[in-house]
Scaffold this motif. Structure first.
Motif, PDB file in Angstrom:
ATOM      1  N   GLU A 116      -4.359  14.293   4.051  1.00  0.00           N
ATOM      2  CA  GLU A 116      -4.439  12.908   4.496  1.00  0.00           C
ATOM      3  C   GLU A 116      -5.880  12.458   4.667  1.00  0.00           C
ATOM      4  O   GLU A 116      -6.752  13.240   5.048  1.00  0.00           O
TER       5      GLU A 116
ATOM      6  N   SER B 121       1.235   4.984  -0.863  1.00  0.00           N
ATOM      7  CA  SER B 121       0.806   6.184  -0.148  1.00  0.00           C
ATOM      8  C   SER B 121       1.720   6.506   1.020  1.00  0.00           C
ATOM      9  O   SER B 121       2.120   5.627   1.765  1.00  0.00           O
ATOM     10  N   ARG B 122       1.993   7.801   1.184  1.00  0.00           N
ATOM     11  CA  ARG B 122       2.702   8.262   2.378  1.00  0.00           C
ATOM     12  C   ARG B 122       1.797   8.095   3.590  1.00  0.00           C
ATOM     13  O   ARG B 122       0.597   8.329   3.509  1.00  0.00           O
ATOM     14  N   LEU B 123       2.373   7.677   4.720  1.00  0.00           N
ATOM     15  CA  LEU B 123       1.634   7.666   5.970  1.00  0.00           C
ATOM     16  C   LEU B 123       1.891   8.991   6.675  1.00  0.00           C
ATOM     17  O   LEU B 123       3.040   9.388   6.871  1.00  0.00           O
TER      18      LEU B 123
ATOM     19  N   VAL C 224      -3.455  -1.091   4.193  1.00  0.00           N
ATOM     20  CA  VAL C 224      -4.186   0.125   4.553  1.00  0.00           C
ATOM     21  C   VAL C 224      -5.496   0.179   3.763  1.00  0.00           C
ATOM     22  O   VAL C 224      -5.502   0.101   2.536  1.00  0.00           O
TER      23      VAL C 224
ATOM     24  N   PHE D  10      -3.372   8.605   5.573  1.00  0.00           N
ATOM     25  CA  PHE D  10      -2.489   8.423   4.422  1.00  0.00           C
ATOM     26  C   PHE D  10      -2.776   9.485   3.367  1.00  0.00           C
ATOM     27  O   PHE D  10      -3.874  10.021   3.284  1.00  0.00           O
TER      28      PHE D  10
ATOM     29  N   VAL E 270      -4.609   4.767  10.794  1.00  0.00           N
ATOM     30  CA  VAL E 270      -3.566   5.551  10.105  1.00  0.00           C
ATOM     31  C   VAL E 270      -4.228   6.714   9.385  1.00  0.00           C
ATOM     32  O   VAL E 270      -5.455   6.778   9.251  1.00  0.00           O
TER      33      VAL E 270
END
Ligand code: ZN
Length: 291
Positions: free
Chosen positions: A12, A61-63, A23, A6, A4
């Motif tokens: 990111e 956290s945003r992915l 994560v 993040f 991923v």
């Protein structure tokens, strides 16, 4: 492994999901999930390390898009027989290809923004393939060893731009946010060799696309071999393999996307996306805090 990225847009960090689905921050091991970091051998080495020792990413956290900007995005058109039929095209004898701009990529839970002059924005859930090696004139039998992994993609398309504005399909497919990718990049060792996986999409919770990736007219190995006849594929390059039946286009009364709609889509074993549709004016407001 499930990879991923993040954090905030354009900030990111690379991460990896541990066995419990948490994560972990992998930025001490790789700079980003792009280029050589995605080589099959490098990923194999990483898979042998103990990722449970890596720091846990912040829980909320945003992915983001699971790969860094690829050198190219190549798309395959009309690669499910039922979709070719619904759009009124004959099945291509060779894979039909077009490019999508890498700047179209966005995260799996980010909004899809309708551009100001677009009025026929449609959806296309697709199996996405990320290259993990250099492919140049390879045979189908060699292709799997050159693939880093696969992910869910939505090949968002404006049908008016595609069919009424002339030129090539890339025009209709390349606006910002027209390529949500993820949530994860899943390495092939986690999946059946057949890659026959359920693929689905819902609009406002109503099922619209439902198929299996085993029904691809040209399977992944053949696509990679075919593309490598015409161009060199590099680690990190992204290939979208086509969408099954169930898009809005060619319906008697196409219900193209409008502000507030929600698209959810996914592939068995690869997770799912959820994207809210924003109008361009709405996005401008949210990205400018002074207004
Ligand atoms: Zn497509």
């Amino acid at each position: 492994m499930r990879l991923v990225r993040f954090g905030l847009p354009e900030e990111e960090r690379p991460g990896v999901l541990d066995a419990s689905g948490t994560v972990r921050d992998a930025s001490s091991l790789v700079r980003d999930w792009s280029g050589n970091a995605l080589e099959v051998g490098a990923l194999r080495d990483l898979a042998r390390s103990d990722v449970s020792q890596l720091p846990v990413a912040e829980a909320r956290s945003r992915l983001g898009c699971p790969i860094g900007t690829p050198g190219k995005i190549i798309c395959i058109g009309l690669n499910y027989a039922d979709h070719a039929e619904e759009t009124g095209f004959d099945l291509p004898r060779e894979p039909l290809i077009f490019f999508k701009s890498p700047t179209a990529l966005s995260g799996p839970f980010d909004p899809i923004v309708i551009p100001a002059t677009a009025n026929a924005v449609d959806w296309e859930v697709e199996l996405a393939v990320v290259m993990g090696g250099v492919a140049r004139n390879v045979r189908p039998g060699e292709a799997a060893s050159l693939v880093a992994g696969v992910a869910v993609a939505n090949d968002v398309t404006d049908r008016q731009w595609q069919f009424e504005r002339g030129g090539q399909w890339s025009k209709a497919k390349s606006a910002d946010t027209f390529a949500p990718l993820g949530p994860w990049l899943v390495t092939l060792d986690e999946l059946p060799a057949s890659l026959d996986l359920r693929i689905w999409l819902r609009k406002n919770d109503v099922p619209r696309q439902e198929s299996r990736t085993g029904r691809l007219v040209f399977p992944v190995s053949q696509i990679v071999a075919h593309l490598s006849e015409f161009m060199t594929l590099l680690p990190g390059d992204l290939v979208l393999t086509g969408t099954p039946q169930g898009v809005a286009y060619n319906k008697p009364d196409p219900d193209y996307l409008k502000e507030g709609d929600i698209i959810t889509c996914g592939i068995e074993g690869l997770g799912s996306q959820r994207c809210e549709i924003h109008a361009a004016t709405c996005a401008k407001r949210t990205t400018n805090p002074l207004k």
